[in-house]
Each structure stands twice: as C-alpha cells, then as structure tokens.
Design a protein around this motif. Structure first.
Motif, PDB file in Angstrom:
ATOM      1  N   UNK A   1       0.824  -1.193   0.000  1.00  0.00           N
ATOM      2  CA  UNK A   1       0.000   0.000   0.000  1.00  0.00           C
ATOM      3  C   UNK A   1       0.871   1.261   0.000  1.00  0.00           C
ATOM      4  N   UNK A   2       1.907   1.304   0.801  1.00  0.00           N
ATOM      5  CA  UNK A   2       2.727   2.504   0.912  1.00  0.00           C
ATOM      6  C   UNK A   2       3.580   2.772  -0.320  1.00  0.00           C
ATOM      7  N   UNK A   3       3.598   1.843  -1.254  1.00  0.00           N
ATOM      8  CA  UNK A   3       4.315   2.045  -2.519  1.00  0.00           C
ATOM      9  C   UNK A   3       3.345   2.471  -3.625  1.00  0.00           C
ATOM     10  N   UNK A   4       2.086   2.621  -3.288  1.00  0.00           N
ATOM     11  CA  UNK A   4       1.043   2.917  -4.263  1.00  0.00           C
ATOM     12  C   UNK A   4       0.964   4.417  -4.569  1.00  0.00           C
ATOM     13  N   UNK A   5       0.834   4.741  -5.862  1.00  0.00           N
ATOM     14  CA  UNK A   5       0.625   6.129  -6.274  1.00  0.00           C
ATOM     15  C   UNK A   5      -0.662   6.659  -5.643  1.00  0.00           C
ATOM     16  N   UNK A   6      -1.705   5.828  -5.638  1.00  0.00           N
ATOM     17  CA  UNK A   6      -2.989   6.234  -5.065  1.00  0.00           C
ATOM     18  C   UNK A   6      -2.872   6.617  -3.602  1.00  0.00           C
ATOM     19  N   UNK A   7      -2.134   5.814  -2.843  1.00  0.00           N
ATOM     20  CA  UNK A   7      -1.951   6.105  -1.421  1.00  0.00           C
ATOM     21  C   UNK A   7      -1.286   7.471  -1.240  1.00  0.00           C
ATOM     22  N   UNK A   8      -0.203   7.712  -1.953  1.00  0.00           N
ATOM     23  CA  UNK A   8       0.543   8.963  -1.785  1.00  0.00           C
ATOM     24  C   UNK A   8      -0.226  10.170  -2.326  1.00  0.00           C
ATOM     25  N   UNK A   9      -0.942   9.995  -3.444  1.00  0.00           N
ATOM     26  CA  UNK A   9      -1.741  11.091  -3.986  1.00  0.00           C
ATOM     27  C   UNK A   9      -2.869  11.454  -3.021  1.00  0.00           C
ATOM     28  N   UNK A  11      -2.977  10.807   0.250  1.00  0.00           N
ATOM     29  CA  UNK A  11      -2.389  11.357   1.482  1.00  0.00           C
ATOM     30  C   UNK A  11      -2.005  12.821   1.304  1.00  0.00           C
ATOM     31  N   UNK A  12      -1.356  13.140   0.188  1.00  0.00           N
ATOM     32  CA  UNK A  12      -0.958  14.520  -0.075  1.00  0.00           C
ATOM     33  C   UNK A  12      -2.192  15.419  -0.196  1.00  0.00           C
ATOM     34  N   UNK A  13      -3.213  14.944  -0.903  1.00  0.00           N
ATOM     35  CA  UNK A  13      -4.438  15.738  -1.055  1.00  0.00           C
ATOM     36  C   UNK A  13      -5.081  15.997   0.300  1.00  0.00           C
ATOM     37  N   UNK A  14      -5.137  14.981   1.140  1.00  0.00           N
ATOM     38  CA  UNK A  14      -5.752  15.143   2.469  1.00  0.00           C
ATOM     39  C   UNK A  14      -4.963  16.123   3.338  1.00  0.00           C
ATOM     40  N   UNK A  15      -3.647  16.092   3.251  1.00  0.00           N
ATOM     41  CA  UNK A  15      -2.826  17.030   4.030  1.00  0.00           C
ATOM     42  C   UNK A  15      -3.084  18.471   3.594  1.00  0.00           C
TER      43      UNK A  15
END
Length: 140
Positions: A1-9, A11-15
């Motif tokens: 999960x932590x290597x996923x583009x979706x996860x990072x996108x 997370x960044x959007x939520x921040x």
C-alpha cells in the motif's frame, strides 16, 4: 500500500485539504464552500452544474454546499431568468467580504506546500498529476 501512487496522492491531497480547512474554519467556511465562492466570484459561474464541474465535486455535494452558503447569507439562488428550469447562483456582499477575508489563509496554504518544491518540481508535479487524470471520468 505505501508504494502505491494512489496512497501517496490521496495522502498529499488530504494534508493540503486538512490544512486549508483548519484555516478556513475561522471564517465559517469549508474548502468546498470557499471553492464555490471563487467559482461564482472569479469564474462568473451561476449554474450549479457548472460550479460542480469547476470545483470537481458531484451535483449532490454542490447542492448541499450551496444550501449551507445560502443559509449563511453568502450566496443567493433564484430561478433562471432565461430558463426557468435552471437555478442561478449569485454571491451576496457578505459572501464577497467573507471570501476576501479568507484569501490570506488559502494563499498561505498554497505557499506552504509550494515552498517544499522547486519551481521545476512544481511544474513536473502538475504535469504528472494532469497525466494521471487524463481521460478519467470527471476529468475537467
């Protein structure tokens, strides 16, 4: 999960969203409410469907946000003059004042995150995010 583009996108959007929401709360606004005020004031949009597309949310969420803004006296809605089946949204003087008061919060939030990237990185990130969104449902 932590290597996923979706996860990072996501997370960044939520921040970014959380930080601006915290600042806008002081003005009694949500991020979506702020975006709607911008759509009406700067985009000149009056039609709820056009506003929804501008903000990037569905029509139901737009209607909910418009109701909240209207109950606060920040916008008004009326039956369309040209087409009586349509609703026309206009900003009140109080809505314009509230939007202007909140500009520094949104500007500071944008500067906060932009300062983490060089201008070249900013352009590249925008290019890559645009590429990810190309051809997807809801691509504006």
């Amino acid at each position: 999960m932590h290597e996923s583009i979706g996860f990072h996108a996501t997370r960044a959007a939520r921040l970014v969203e959380r930080r601006v929401e915290d600042g806008l709360r002081e003005f009694g606004l949500t991020r979506i409410g702020w975006c709607i005020l911008l759509a009406v004031a700067e985009g000149g949009l009056k039609n709820p469907s056009d506003i929804a597309a501008f903000v990037g949310i569905d029509r139901t969420a737009t209607s909910r946000a418009l109701r909240a803004l209207e109950s606060e006296g920040l916008i008004s809605r009326a039956i369309g003059q040209q087409d009586r089946r349509m609703t026309e949204v206009t900003m009140t003087a109080a809505g314009f004042d509230r939007m202007i008061e909140a500009v520094p919060v949104c500007s500071e939030n944008m500067e906060h995150f932009n300062s983490k990237l060089t201008p070249t990185e900013q352009r590249e990130l925008l290019r890559l995010l645009g590429k990810l969104c190309e051809g997807e449902l809801g691509d504006a």
